[in-house]
Design an enzyme around this catalytic site. Structure first.
Site, PDB file in Angstrom:
ATOM      1  N   GLY A  37     -37.457  28.200  34.030  1.00 10.57           N
ATOM      2  CA  GLY A  37     -36.330  27.560  34.717  1.00 10.57           C
ATOM      3  C   GLY A  37     -36.256  28.049  36.150  1.00 10.57           C
ATOM      4  O   GLY A  37     -37.033  28.912  36.559  1.00 10.57           O
ATOM      5  N   TYR A 150     -47.539  26.439  19.503  1.00  4.93           N
ATOM      6  CA  TYR A 150     -46.252  25.908  19.958  1.00  4.93           C
ATOM      7  C   TYR A 150     -45.593  25.127  18.827  1.00  4.93           C
ATOM      8  O   TYR A 150     -44.436  25.386  18.454  1.00  4.93           O
ATOM      9  CB  TYR A 150     -46.482  25.026  21.188  1.00  4.93           C
TER      10      TYR A 150
END
Ligand code: UDP
Length: 324
Positions: A37, A150
């Site tokens: 982020g 993942y």
């Protein structure tokens, strides 16, 4: 006033969610370690009286206890994302995705706070079907290929969320986000749309991996946010898994042509072997299209844009950022 906690709130989707929640009168707390982020994603929210942010890891138990305590609802979006990052840093991917989710669910269960967990269409793996429904089998590749860690870590997260619902009565919702696009998404971790748009605007070659025949469906981030908010208001959503995506499919080569045309760019399109783009033996997913009927039935979900409109908006955003 509802208090919403967003983990990963300075990320691409989290920052859009924070913005809409504030517009609707909620108080918003975000926590983000800025691993993928960026603080610039929430710069415009910093002065808002109902907005608070903490730059720290979700693994900080004491801090998370406080944040969860204050919250009425939790959106758990913090995760390792982006195929490139996942291939390069599988340890971080597995640990972040599993440990953080365990902690969030444990703390939410103690205080009985509803929690929405962001999962991914990646969990369907190599499933070969016209559309993927929530009840379909999941088909992953071997553990020797890092890409699949993942999906595997998110599958554990999904099991955990549903186990907490069944065993402990915690209201949990799982959303499987299909490829989501929009302003603030960065191409740094591999995501195709911002990468192609930037390349087109900078006059660089558009990098299409493989032969470009792989197909995806792209969803507008604003639609994803609306779906998450609507689900949180729906008691019937608790304990359930939902696809969130778009019905329109496009090949990556077609996407590159569309981006180049809409950007008015004369960049060439180059095809890069997967072994060069990611790693030797990398397995891509041939196609991936969601069955959205479950989401439509519960919240009347309908995507608001077609692909060219979304790409135009991303081009406009990137133009402003690049000053072109
Ligand atoms: N891709 C591409 N060029 C890029 C980045 C990605 O052709 O510069 C391809 C990638 O191999 C995949 C598709 O675009 O087939 C979507 O990639 P992304 O990482 O955005 O999402 P994925 O669907 O792989 O999770």
């Amino acid at each position: 006033m509802t208090n919403a906690l967003i983990t990963g709130g300075a990320g691409f989707i989290g920052s859009h969610l924070a913005e809409v929640l504030l517009q609707r009168g909620a108080a918003v707390q975000i926590i983000d370690d800025l691993s993928t982020g960026s603080i610039t994603n929430v710069e415009h929210l910093k002065g808002h009286p109902n907005f608070t942010y903490v730059l720290d890891t979700v693994m900080n138990r004491r801090l998370m206890m406080e944040l969860v305590d204050r919250a009425d609802e939790v959106y758990h979006l913090a995760a390792a994302v982006g195929v490139r990052l996942i291939v390069e840093e599988p340890v971080r991917t597995i640990e972040t995705n599993i440990k953080a989710t365990e902690l969030v669910l444990e703390l939410c269960a103690k205080k009985r706070k509803p929690v929405l967990l962001a999962s991914t269409s990646e969990v369907f793996g190599k499933l070969d079907k016209p559309t993927f429904s929530e009840q379909d089998d999941l088909l992953l590749g071997p553990t020797s290929k890092a890409r699949w860690c993942y999906a595997a870590s998110k599958i554990i997260d999904e099991f955990l969320a549903q186990a907490y619902f069944k065993e402990k009565g915690l209201p949990t919702i799982v959303v499987r986000l299909f490829n989501t696009i929009g302003p603030r998404q960065t191409g740094q971790y591999g995501m195709v749309a911002p990468r192609l748009v930037r390349q087109a605007l900078l006059g660089e070659p558009l990098t299409v991996y493989g032969d470009g025949s792989q197909r995806r469906s792209f969803t507008w981030v604003g639609d994803v946010v609306e779906a998450l908010l609507a689900l949180m208001q729906q008691p019937n959503a608790f304990g359930e898994v939902f696809n969130v995506g778009h019905h329109q499919e496009v090949s990556i080569h077609e996407l590159a042509v569309l981006v180049r045309d809409l950007a008015g760019s004369s960049s060439e399109i180059v095809f890069i072997p997967y072994s060069e783009a990611y790693e030797v033996g990398f397995e891509d997913i041939g196609r991936r299209l969601p069955d959205l009927s479950k989401l439509q039935r519960l919240i009347g979900y309908k995507p608001s844009f077609e692909l060219p409109e979304m790409i135009e908006q991303i081009i406009a955003y990137e133009r402003r950022r690049l000053g072109r």
